[in-house]
Motif scaffolding. Structure first.
Motif, PDB file in Angstrom:
ATOM      1  N   ARG A  85       0.845  -1.201   0.000  1.00 47.86           N
ATOM      2  CA  ARG A  85       0.000   0.000   0.000  1.00 47.86           C
ATOM      3  C   ARG A  85       0.875   1.243   0.000  1.00 47.86           C
ATOM      4  N   ASN A  86       0.555   2.180  -0.864  1.00 47.87           N
ATOM      5  CA  ASN A  86       1.264   3.471  -0.893  1.00 47.87           C
ATOM      6  C   ASN A  86       2.781   3.285  -0.885  1.00 47.87           C
ATOM      7  N   ASP A  87       3.269   2.377  -1.723  1.00 50.77           N
ATOM      8  CA  ASP A  87       4.700   2.108  -1.877  1.00 50.77           C
ATOM      9  C   ASP A  87       5.373   1.527  -0.642  1.00 50.77           C
ATOM     10  N   ARG A  88       4.597   0.944   0.266  1.00 45.00           N
ATOM     11  CA  ARG A  88       5.145   0.298   1.467  1.00 45.00           C
ATOM     12  C   ARG A  88       4.430  -1.023   1.680  1.00 45.00           C
ATOM     13  N   TYR A  89       5.076  -1.940   2.406  1.00 42.18           N
ATOM     14  CA  TYR A  89       4.443  -3.189   2.791  1.00 42.18           C
ATOM     15  C   TYR A  89       3.832  -3.029   4.171  1.00 42.18           C
ATOM     16  N   VAL A  90       2.613  -3.556   4.322  1.00 40.86           N
ATOM     17  CA  VAL A  90       1.881  -3.485   5.585  1.00 40.86           C
ATOM     18  C   VAL A  90       1.525  -4.914   5.998  1.00 40.86           C
TER      19      VAL A  90
END
Length: 107
Positions: free
Chosen positions: A53-58
């Motif tokens: 999400r949004n260039d990050r891993y969650v």
């Protein structure tokens, strides 16, 4: 960021398994029909999910019985950073933004 990101599972015998991460959500669990299989008895069948999400891993815990921890803290949802230690029950994993050994813990 998806290119080169991995979840690294350090097995109790000292071996490790690298799971490459992409943009599609990945289900983490004990059963064979998950995307990332961590075959340890206390890991839930569907323990957690990793989303991009949004260039990050969650990381999201899916209501697991034996909890998900990031750097020792119980989490329901957490953005992952390079070197984070993730525990699915007793299973020890690391989030890596490039393939290779996890960073040593600071002294």
């Amino acid at each position: 960021m998806p290119n080169g990101c991995y979840l690294v599972w350090e097995k109790p015998d000292g071996s490790r398994v690298d799971f490459p991460l992409g943009k599609a959500p990945l289900l983490v669990g004990r059963e064979g029909d998950v995307d990332i299989q961590v075959d340890e008895p206390l890991v839930s069948r569907a323990h957690a999910r990793i989303e991009f999400r949004n260039d990050r891993y969650v990381l999201l815990d899916l209501g697991s019985t034996n909890l998900t921890r990031v750097n020792g803290e119980v989490v329901a949802e957490r953005e992952l950073r390079d070197g984070d230690e993730i525990r699915f029950a007793r299973a020890r994993c690391f989030f890596r933004e490039e393939q290779g050994e996890p960073r040593p813990e600071p002294v």
